[in-house]
Design a protein around this motif. Structure first.
Motif, PDB file in Angstrom:
ATOM      1  N   ARG A 119     -63.548  77.164  42.473  1.00  0.00           N
ATOM      2  CA  ARG A 119     -64.449  78.135  43.113  1.00  0.00           C
ATOM      3  C   ARG A 119     -65.738  78.318  42.330  1.00  0.00           C
ATOM      4  O   ARG A 119     -66.743  78.764  42.882  1.00  0.00           O
ATOM      5  CB  ARG A 119     -63.757  79.492  43.246  1.00  0.00           C
ATOM      6  CG  ARG A 119     -62.795  79.600  44.382  1.00  0.00           C
ATOM      7  CD  ARG A 119     -62.313  81.015  44.511  1.00  0.00           C
ATOM      8  NE  ARG A 119     -61.409  81.167  45.645  1.00  0.00           N
ATOM      9  CZ  ARG A 119     -60.764  82.278  45.944  1.00  0.00           C
ATOM     10  NH1 ARG A 119     -60.933  83.346  45.175  1.00  0.00           N
ATOM     11  NH2 ARG A 119     -59.959  82.332  46.982  1.00  0.00           N
ATOM     12  N   PHE A 120     -65.685  77.994  41.049  1.00  0.00           N
ATOM     13  CA  PHE A 120     -66.844  78.194  40.192  1.00  0.00           C
ATOM     14  C   PHE A 120     -67.654  76.916  40.026  1.00  0.00           C
ATOM     15  O   PHE A 120     -68.519  76.842  39.166  1.00  0.00           O
ATOM     16  CB  PHE A 120     -66.389  78.739  38.837  1.00  0.00           C
ATOM     17  CG  PHE A 120     -65.951  80.179  38.905  1.00  0.00           C
ATOM     18  CD1 PHE A 120     -66.802  81.198  38.509  1.00  0.00           C
ATOM     19  CD2 PHE A 120     -64.698  80.525  39.389  1.00  0.00           C
ATOM     20  CE1 PHE A 120     -66.413  82.519  38.582  1.00  0.00           C
ATOM     21  CE2 PHE A 120     -64.301  81.851  39.474  1.00  0.00           C
ATOM     22  CZ  PHE A 120     -65.157  82.850  39.072  1.00  0.00           C
ATOM     23  N   ALA A 121     -67.374  75.913  40.863  1.00  0.00           N
ATOM     24  CA  ALA A 121     -68.219  74.717  40.888  1.00  0.00           C
ATOM     25  C   ALA A 121     -69.614  75.094  41.371  1.00  0.00           C
ATOM     26  O   ALA A 121     -69.794  76.024  42.155  1.00  0.00           O
ATOM     27  CB  ALA A 121     -67.593  73.655  41.793  1.00  0.00           C
ATOM     28  N   ASP A 122     -70.608  74.334  40.936  1.00  0.00           N
ATOM     29  CA  ASP A 122     -72.003  74.724  41.117  1.00  0.00           C
ATOM     30  C   ASP A 122     -72.429  74.926  42.566  1.00  0.00           C
ATOM     31  O   ASP A 122     -73.270  75.791  42.853  1.00  0.00           O
ATOM     32  CB  ASP A 122     -72.913  73.678  40.467  1.00  0.00           C
ATOM     33  CG  ASP A 122     -73.253  74.034  39.033  1.00  0.00           C
ATOM     34  OD1 ASP A 122     -72.715  75.037  38.535  1.00  0.00           O
ATOM     35  OD2 ASP A 122     -74.053  73.315  38.413  1.00  0.00           O
ATOM     36  N   CYS A 123     -71.889  74.132  43.491  1.00  0.00           N
ATOM     37  CA  CYS A 123     -72.402  74.166  44.865  1.00  0.00           C
ATOM     38  C   CYS A 123     -71.598  75.059  45.806  1.00  0.00           C
ATOM     39  O   CYS A 123     -71.958  75.186  46.987  1.00  0.00           O
ATOM     40  CB  CYS A 123     -72.471  72.747  45.425  1.00  0.00           C
ATOM     41  SG  CYS A 123     -73.628  71.683  44.553  1.00  0.00           S
ATOM     42  N   VAL A 124     -70.539  75.667  45.329  1.00  0.00           N
ATOM     43  CA  VAL A 124     -69.716  76.506  46.200  1.00  0.00           C
ATOM     44  C   VAL A 124     -70.495  77.712  46.738  1.00  0.00           C
ATOM     45  O   VAL A 124     -70.420  78.013  47.939  1.00  0.00           O
ATOM     46  CB  VAL A 124     -68.425  76.934  45.481  1.00  0.00           C
ATOM     47  CG1 VAL A 124     -67.674  78.000  46.274  1.00  0.00           C
ATOM     48  CG2 VAL A 124     -67.528  75.714  45.260  1.00  0.00           C
ATOM     49  N   PRO A 125     -71.278  78.429  45.926  1.00  0.00           N
ATOM     50  CA  PRO A 125     -72.023  79.572  46.486  1.00  0.00           C
ATOM     51  C   PRO A 125     -72.999  79.167  47.587  1.00  0.00           C
ATOM     52  O   PRO A 125     -73.125  79.866  48.603  1.00  0.00           O
ATOM     53  CB  PRO A 125     -72.760  80.138  45.269  1.00  0.00           C
ATOM     54  CG  PRO A 125     -71.947  79.717  44.102  1.00  0.00           C
ATOM     55  CD  PRO A 125     -71.430  78.362  44.456  1.00  0.00           C
ATOM     56  N   GLY A 245     -65.514  67.713  44.084  1.00  0.00           N
ATOM     57  CA  GLY A 245     -64.832  68.965  43.781  1.00  0.00           C
ATOM     58  C   GLY A 245     -65.685  70.203  43.915  1.00  0.00           C
ATOM     59  O   GLY A 245     -65.347  71.246  43.362  1.00  0.00           O
ATOM     60  N   GLY A 246     -66.799  70.096  44.650  1.00  0.00           N
ATOM     61  CA  GLY A 246     -67.690  71.237  44.826  1.00  0.00           C
ATOM     62  C   GLY A 246     -68.947  71.167  43.988  1.00  0.00           C
ATOM     63  O   GLY A 246     -69.766  72.092  44.009  1.00  0.00           O
TER      64      GLY A 246
END
Length: 307
Positions: A119-125, A245-246
């Motif tokens: 969830r804390f991968a760079d592109c998730v937000p 992975g995001g």
């Protein structure tokens, strides 16, 4: 002032991710580790959680980077001692264990953090923000990797409570439950169990959601060569793709962002925020999908697996 931290479990994930993330975060001071078989230079080393707690060190936070099977007892003993606890994913073997830990943390007035590093991968937000105003027609997860590369010789992962292919698959589900603007629930699953193992090595899932959207996931733990961690989303206003992975985001085949590997650095930053107010972050929605998969899953026995 940096908070004093102890890391429990010095395996591959601890050395690859936890130790570097702690070392670069000024909010944390690693003063001790717990491991039966490994040591870390420059800090105090203990062979058991009991010995760490009996030592009376000036620490206020424990980070658990151990397999899920023993994690409840470790976490409960730390919480009972009044320490904040950070849980590697999955936060426990069962939902009941996680609910019990949360109740104990609330009773003690300390922080408990169920971490979902993907969830804390760079592109998730950015993906979450883009999907918020769009209607999803179809979403497919393809999560295929090589268990021999990422978990060499780790038999615990194929034992009850180890989750099998859902150990990486839950990473995808943690992104799914973060980026969707609404909840979906599992309606069917096909699970492939090696004839000599107790947890699956592959899985296919389908979900029910609003607007007649189609949601599916394919997990495989036998993919050699390039690894695949993709989420593809077709909407009424274009196509989104999260890959790596995001860490990488494409919209309508255009590269929007190529992120860096900062997942664990972001986790420890989040934990620092939580402990300042003794807050609790125990979202269990990814684990609900895994539990439902074991409940609804059709079991197929496949070829035996050996490392």
């Amino acid at each position: 002032m940096a908070r004093k931290l102890a890391l429990v479990g010095i395996g591959k994930i601890a050395r690859d991710q936890h130790l570097p993330a702690i070392a670069t975060n000024p909010d944390w001071d690693l003063v001790a580790v717990v491991s039966r078989n490994a040591q870390v230079e420059g800090v105090q080393n203990f062979a058991s959680m009991e010995k760490l707690l009996m030592a009376g060190l000036d620490i206020d936070t424990i980070s658990l980077a151990i397999p899920p099977q023993p994690r409840f007892d470790y976490a409960a003993s730390a919480l009972e001692a009044g320490l904040n606890v950070m849980l590697e994913k999955p936060p426990g073997q069962t939902l009941a264990e996680c609910h019990a830990l949360e109740a104990l943390a609330r009773a003690k007035g300390v922080t408990l953090f169920a971490t979902w590093h993907s969830r804390f991968a760079d592109c998730v937000p950015e993906a979450k923000a883009w999907l918020a105003s769009r209607t999803i027609k179809q979403l497919s997860i393809t999560w295929k990797e090589d268990v021999r590369r990422w978990h060499p010789g780790q038999d615990w992962i194929f034992e009850p409570g180890g989750l099998g292919v859902f150990d990486p698959g839950i990473n995808a589900l943690s992104i799914l439950t973060e980026i969707l603007p609404y909840a979906v629930h599992l309606n069917a699953a096909d699970l492939e169990f090696p004839s000599n193992r107790d947890t699956p090595i592959a899985a296919n899932l389908s979900f029910t959601g609003p607007n007649a959207g189609k949601f599916s996931a394919e997990f495989d733990w036998l993919q050699e060569g390039p690894q695949t961690w993709d989420i593809d989303v077709e909407t009424d206003d274009g196509v989104l793709k999260l890959s790596n992975g995001g860490a990488t985001l494409h919209i309508n085949d255009n590269l929007v962002k190529q992120g860096a590997d900062q997942e664990y650095a972001n986790l420890y930053a989040r934990m620092a925020e939580l402990v300042t107010t003794s807050a609790i972050d125990m979202d269990l929605s990814p684990m609900v999908h895994v539990s439902d998969a074991f409940t609804l899953g059709r079991r197929k026995v496949v070829e035996a697996f050996e490392f």
